[in-house]
Design an enzyme around this catalytic site. Structure first.
Site, PDB file in Angstrom:
ATOM      1  N   HIS A   1      21.312 -13.838  44.052  1.00 10.36           N
ATOM      2  CA  HIS A   1      21.700 -14.892  44.999  1.00 10.36           C
ATOM      3  C   HIS A   1      22.998 -15.745  44.287  1.00 10.36           C
ATOM      4  CE1 HIS A   1      19.312 -16.912  42.191  1.00 10.36           C
ATOM      5  NE2 HIS A   1      19.967 -18.056  42.391  1.00 10.36           N
TER       6      HIS A   1
ATOM      7  N   HIS B   1      26.843 -19.703  44.113  1.00  9.74           N
ATOM      8  CA  HIS B   1      25.457 -19.796  44.013  1.00  9.74           C
ATOM      9  C   HIS B   1      25.038 -19.951  45.457  1.00  9.74           C
ATOM     10  CE1 HIS B   1      21.220 -21.317  43.652  1.00  9.74           C
ATOM     11  NE2 HIS B   1      21.357 -20.982  42.457  1.00  9.74           N
TER      12      HIS B   1
END
Length: 152
Positions: free
Chosen positions: A60, A75
């Site tokens: 992620h 992020h």
């Protein structure tokens, strides 16, 4: 002599100030200076030319470091680690060289939105080196310049 570094928007979407992010580490800039994106799709591009230096095990988050040692972390989502990599696809590995605008990651936006926040911070993790950070909040298209800053 200072040098200006430009970043391209890594994801199509609306650019927001970090202060609007519902996460203490990002909105207080503890993770670094930057901006956030409310994505409208799931393709993630490299914001700068550099080398992939970090990929979180849940896929992620990815960090790119340029030749000047500036590290930019993308992020994808907040609380997205709890998906344990489900819905994320990588196109790079640690050590790969990338150009600004290269596709590095994709994610299932609908899956992420059902399970976490899709807000995606893009931060310079060693922003103590950064001066004159400026964001153009009107940019919405991935691959277009949206931020610039200076370093010594």
């Amino acid at each position: 002599m200072s040098k200006t570094i430009k970043m391209v928007l890594p994801i199509n979407g609306k650019v927001l100030p970090l202060s609007d992010v519902n996460d203490y580490l990002f909105n207080k800039k503890i993770m670094g200076e930057g901006a956030a994106i409310e994505p409208i799709d799931g393709n993630v591009l490299s914001p700068i030319d550099g080398k992939i230096v970090l990929i979180y095990k849940t896929n992620h988050a990815v960090a790119v470091e340029n030749e000047d040692g500036i590290k930019v972390l993308i992020h994808v989502g907040l609380d997205s680690a709890k998906l344990e990599g489900k819905g994320f696809a990588l196109y790079v590995k640690v050590g790969d060289n990338v150009k600004a605008g290269d596709k590095i990651l994709s994610f299932d936006r609908e899956l992420l939105e059902k399970n976490a926040s899709i807000t995606t911070p893009v931060v310079i993790t060693n922003s103590e080196r950064v001066k004159n950070y400026d964001v153009d909040y009107s940019v919405k298209a991935a691959g277009k310049e949206f931020a610039q800053f200076s370093i010594d």
